[in-house]
Design an enzyme around this catalytic site. Structure first.
Site, PDB file in Angstrom:
ATOM      1  N   HIS B  15       0.787  -0.965  -0.057  1.00  0.00           N
ATOM      2  CA  HIS B  15      -0.234   0.243   0.087  1.00  0.00           C
ATOM      3  C   HIS B  15       0.526   1.297   0.010  1.00  0.00           C
ATOM      4  O   HIS B  15       1.949   1.180   0.296  1.00  0.00           O
ATOM      5  CB  HIS B  15      -0.700   0.164   1.367  1.00  0.00           C
ATOM      6  CG  HIS B  15      -0.224   0.257   2.368  1.00  0.00           C
ATOM      7  ND1 HIS B  15      -0.766   0.485   3.382  1.00  0.00           N
ATOM      8  CD2 HIS B  15       0.986   0.289   2.980  1.00  0.00           C
ATOM      9  CE1 HIS B  15      -0.275   1.167   4.410  1.00  0.00           C
ATOM     10  NE2 HIS B  15       0.742   1.078   3.751  1.00  0.00           N
ATOM     11  N   CYS B  34       5.907   6.177   4.350  1.00  0.00           N
ATOM     12  CA  CYS B  34       4.399   5.205   4.281  1.00  0.00           C
ATOM     13  C   CYS B  34       3.994   5.902   2.928  1.00  0.00           C
ATOM     14  O   CYS B  34       3.057   5.255   2.186  1.00  0.00           O
ATOM     15  CB  CYS B  34       3.448   5.654   5.026  1.00  0.00           C
ATOM     16  SG  CYS B  34       4.207   5.309   6.668  1.00  0.00           S
ATOM     17  N   HIS B  40       4.966   0.147  -0.292  1.00  0.00           N
ATOM     18  CA  HIS B  40       5.356  -0.472   0.462  1.00  0.00           C
ATOM     19  C   HIS B  40       4.859  -1.605   0.962  1.00  0.00           C
ATOM     20  O   HIS B  40       3.138  -1.443   0.343  1.00  0.00           O
ATOM     21  CB  HIS B  40       6.149   0.277   1.867  1.00  0.00           C
ATOM     22  CG  HIS B  40       5.184   0.832   2.879  1.00  0.00           C
ATOM     23  ND1 HIS B  40       4.704   1.896   2.690  1.00  0.00           N
ATOM     24  CD2 HIS B  40       4.824   0.527   4.022  1.00  0.00           C
ATOM     25  CE1 HIS B  40       3.593   2.059   3.718  1.00  0.00           C
ATOM     26  NE2 HIS B  40       3.624   1.641   4.242  1.00  0.00           N
ATOM     27  N   HIS B  42       2.851  -4.866   4.271  1.00  0.00           N
ATOM     28  CA  HIS B  42       2.679  -5.256   5.788  1.00  0.00           C
ATOM     29  C   HIS B  42       2.057  -6.824   5.848  1.00  0.00           C
ATOM     30  O   HIS B  42       1.427  -7.480   4.672  1.00  0.00           O
ATOM     31  CB  HIS B  42       1.813  -4.958   6.291  1.00  0.00           C
ATOM     32  CG  HIS B  42       2.739  -3.338   6.608  1.00  0.00           C
ATOM     33  ND1 HIS B  42       3.507  -2.389   7.453  1.00  0.00           N
ATOM     34  CD2 HIS B  42       1.972  -1.898   6.021  1.00  0.00           C
ATOM     35  CE1 HIS B  42       3.726  -1.464   7.644  1.00  0.00           C
ATOM     36  NE2 HIS B  42       3.220  -0.855   6.234  1.00  0.00           N
TER      37      HIS B  42
END
Lengths: 136, 136, 136, 136, 136, 136
Positions: B15, B34, B40, B42
């Site tokens: 995202h 971010c 990047h 998760h």
């Protein structure tokens, strides 16, 4: 000023999900592999939360040693390394789902605690499946 | 007597945080690393809590297999191994912060559950950052 | 007397598995959902193990602050909140599987450590999938 | 629509439980091994929960960087690698039980947050013993 | 056929890193916040690995109850809720770094085990910093 | 250049430790509460480590999907939600200690893997008790 204190304990037990009012096929359909007549088992993680006022002399809501002793006497000594269906009276007529186990444990600990405390019990059957009861 | 049952599932996604109403410099200042335009990612951990009465026949609040299937269909099959910004319609016009993701997931699961249940959803973006939504 | 010391760090990144020598269909067949052209991502956990003699003055094999700084400079500052395929030179011509990432990290840290140390690197892509490299 | 966001931080500290109004024997009886005059210590895990409305511009309830900075300034920089009884003014006249520590931390963070947020703080002294405070 | 068995135990202790051969400034420079003269502390996690042949009668490499008792007697009863520098003879002239603690524990357990077993000890000072010793 | 890859899976099972060559009293003395004739149970965590060369085309030591399928077919489908003593042929004449289970699992997976791989299997019976086998 109310603070919650939590104590974590563990027990390992065998169990089987089954409703004696149903025939075998219905039990297998509803409970799947949890209905295995030869039982399966879990490492149950139990977290007991007691909420109350801090005692100004001790700085404790409740002495964790006393809380741990209550959990040991009421739960661990009766359930650990047992077959919940065969060895534990609490589940003679009570299907040992996580939901029924957590209510049973809540009642046993509630009976040992002063009314000035609120009680919540969380029970992990696995890391992915767990339940919590606060008295309804 | 109401009991909460919890089911944990996981998905891995890419995202990027960005507000299209702002210029690039503002986005970089507000969202920091971010905001990386190349994304990047998760390992998201999702915990869905359903609170309701125990069915006396099954001893279940809700069959965990049914709850898991709902989470799979509504969330995991749509988000897992996807780019939330590019691949998931839910975030075409909705910045995929943990807060916005958890509300989106809550709405999707809420639509699949009977009104007799209360719903809370917790989402871990990392072990150190997580969010929870109970309907507002 | 050799002792191993371990330092754990983390980074969050997007990536995509793809072999440019293959056509799209082969890549999809071999890498499945990890081949998503829009990327997905992970919270990578990294454990660096350094084995060596204890310095009698400090009681340390290596100062954990120094080891942490090396990991920060060589890995975290380059990989964290990045797209491994697009933003990181190490994976321009190197498919960012966990295996290839762990060897790359091992080489970067090896170059910064004295020969008197042995080095092992473990990389968790998820809790269920992880890899380890000790130099071959 | 209110969402809770959680931030986890850690500190390592020494402490001793003692009530100066009691004699040594009473302190030993009540606090047991936690009364050791030479102190013992813990890795404390701290989870700060902030509940509020989502900012429509950022998609954040609160910027996690800002929340983390507040926790660092108010708690970590003052408590980490310290002796709570000897080095920290907060516990000069306040027995550093987990209950008293969590209320102290809650007050320090409450003073730094806007009134539009609700605050809950959870503190793990060990994996088995932890406490939570929401303001009373 | 050799199998490794592992037993995990815990202890909570205060400690301070200091080399009495150095002046205060050097100690502060080398050990940083770990040099605090008033001590800090940790929840230490200890994993003891014993490798040996399986006893065909019991199916055990070693009875876990016996191994646990050895760890309790040699380590937990001496270190738990203690100040390693002040209360524990092992560290009167031995700087209690994780490396020195793990070698000390290894020697104490080695003396209690039959020669037919190999021994490895891992010690977690925090989740991010840990050490392991196998006898050198 | 050899890299190790690890895959974690889980199963929940009932078991009982018993040596049929001994009388009941000896079994109770040696195996304690694990000898309960009505069984108890565990959430077993299984970590399978495969070490080998990286395939230059895929960047994989072994496709994790293939490794996971082998573990599912050989272990999970046979052991999960079963009674190891009553339902699983492997333990008809083999006391299901963690040590005997891990060797049995190692042999089953070894038979499914190419000789170019080395194999290690770790089995967690609880968080505190676990075992590992690499082939002897």
């Amino acid at each position: 000023m109310k603070v919650s204190v939590f104590r974590k304990e563990r027990f390992n037990a065998a169990h089987r999900l089954n409703n004696p009012a149903w025939d075998s096929e219905t039990n297998r359909r509803i409970f799947g592999k949890c209905n295995n007549p030869n039982f399966h088992g879990h490492n149950y993680d139990l977290i007991v939360e007691v909420c109350g006022e801090i005692d100004p002399d001790t700085g404790y809501v409740i002495d964790m040693k006393i809380l741990s002793d209550i959990i040991q006497e009421e739960v661990i000594q009766r359930y650990d390394h047992r077959n919940l269906n065969l060895d534990v009276e609490d589940f003679q007529d009570n299907n040992p789902t996580a939901e029924n186990i957590v209510i049973t444990i809540w009642n046993k600990i509630r009976n040992r605690l002063s009314d000035r405390y609120e009680l919540t019990v969380r029970l992990y059957e696995t890391e992915k499946n767990f339940v919590e009861f606060s008295g309804g």
